[in-house]
Design an enzyme around this catalytic site. Structure first.
Site, PDB file in Angstrom:
ATOM      1  N   LYS A 140       0.840  -1.203   0.000  1.00 48.91           N
ATOM      2  CA  LYS A 140       0.000   0.000   0.000  1.00 48.91           C
ATOM      3  C   LYS A 140       0.875   1.252   0.000  1.00 48.91           C
ATOM      4  CE  LYS A 140      -3.881  -2.389   2.074  1.00 48.91           C
ATOM      5  NZ  LYS A 140      -4.654  -2.796   3.243  1.00 48.91           N
ATOM      6  N   GLN A 152      -4.716  -1.458   9.425  1.00 51.03           N
ATOM      7  CA  GLN A 152      -4.647  -2.808   8.854  1.00 51.03           C
ATOM      8  C   GLN A 152      -5.268  -3.818   9.819  1.00 51.03           C
ATOM      9  OE1 GLN A 152      -3.664  -3.356   5.714  1.00 51.03           O
ATOM     10  NE2 GLN A 152      -4.074  -5.548   5.861  1.00 51.03           N
ATOM     11  N   ASP A 181     -10.991   3.028   3.636  1.00 54.12           N
ATOM     12  CA  ASP A 181     -11.235   1.581   3.559  1.00 54.12           C
ATOM     13  C   ASP A 181     -12.732   1.307   3.351  1.00 54.12           C
ATOM     14  OD1 ASP A 181      -9.351  -0.460   3.618  1.00 54.12           O
ATOM     15  OD2 ASP A 181      -8.976  -0.280   5.776  1.00 54.12           O
TER      16      ASP A 181
END
Ligand code: GUN
Length: 284
Positions: free
Chosen positions: A53, A97, A120
């Site tokens: 990422k 995460q 997200d």
């Protein structure tokens, strides 16, 4: 019959080029987009995802901050970091995460992220916005699947029947919602659905997102159907494979996504798209 491939690498490259151009335009106005990525603990898969990422941000001209914490970080400390990032005008997206260490409540952490920075798309406000057709951030993996469908001319799914296998909050549920918004008739199944093939054989579009090999085999697919494989598993030889029996299904389907090189790269691409969207909204 042999299905045509939907190439996630090629589509990602095209979208990431557009992202780079938009990032450069913002940077020229002194509004460089910024993403904060938080990793707690040392889960090896998470470390790889996070690295990818950050690298994708660098390549696209998006500022990124990687905050790595020991697994002993307390929930209160993590919430305090999120609070600070919520107020940081240089940060337009915050990604924590998952999975988090067991002593930290995932839900509480996600809900602490400002919805305006929830790139997200996991916040209840983002899921709710998707459900009622309001502007919010779409969860990256299903969003990437929708872009793949769009790339083969299926932006509208009016008159089509889509079957989603899997009902996670991260993929299955938002996927079903996005397919509905594209006017598909949607059936949501899961690994325990009785006679799964009865449902999938009626589908024009099948999205497999269970996390188990060979959930979908050739006998379960209508000839010409579009098959999107979200799975990421290993076979007996340790080789990366999806949820779909690729070799069998590709002989029946019209279109199919490979693993690797299908949905995987699209997830990070859509994270970049969401971050850009957030930065553009903030810049006005
Ligand atoms: N863990 C597995 N997939 C994801 C994802 O898309 N986002 C985050 N934050 N964690 C994950």
């Amino acid at each position: 019959m042999s299905a045509e491939l939907i190439d996630g690498n090629a589509l990602s490259k095209k979208i990431r080029t557009e992202v780079s151009e938009r990032a450069a335009a913002l940077a020229a106005r002194g509004r460089k987009p910024g993403l904060a990525v938080i990793l707690v603990g040392d889960n090896p898969a998470s470390q790889v995802y996070v690295r990818n990422k950050v690298k994708a941000c660098e390549d696209a001209g998006v500022h990124s901050v990687l905050e790595k914490y020991d697994a002993s970080l307390s929930e209160a400390e993590l919430l305090a970091r999120i609070d600070a990032l919520n107020r940081d005008p240089g940060i337009h997206g915050i990604l924590v995460q998952l999975p988090l260490p067991k002593h930290i409540d995932d839900h509480k952490v996600i809900e602490a992220i400002a919805p305006a920075k929830d790139v997200d798309g996991f916040h209840v406000a983002s899921a709710g916005a998707l459900m009622v057709g309001e502007t919010g951030f779409k969860a990256c993996t299903p969003y990437g699947c929708m872009k793949m469908l769009e790339s083969i001319g299926l932006k509208s799914l009016r008159g089509k029947h889509a079957v989603v296998i899997g009902r996670s909050n991260i993929v299955g549920k938002p996927m079903a919602m996005m397919l509905l918004q594209a006017d598909a008739t949607v059936t949501v199944c899961h690994s325990g659905t009785a006679d799964l093939g009865h449902h999938t054989r009626q589908a024009d579009v099948i999205v497999a997102a269970v996390g188990r090999r060979k959930v979908l085999t050739a006998d379960m697919v209508k000839p010409g159907a579009v098959v999107i494989d979200v799975g990421m598993n290993r076979d007996e030889a340790g080789k990366l494979c999806g949820d779909v029996d690729f070799d069998g299904v590709k002989e029946v389907a019209g279109w199919i996504t490979p693993v690797p090189g299908g949905v995987g790269p699209m997830t990070i691409t859509m994270l970049l798209v969401n971050t850009l969207e957030s930065a553009e909204r903030a810049a006005g």
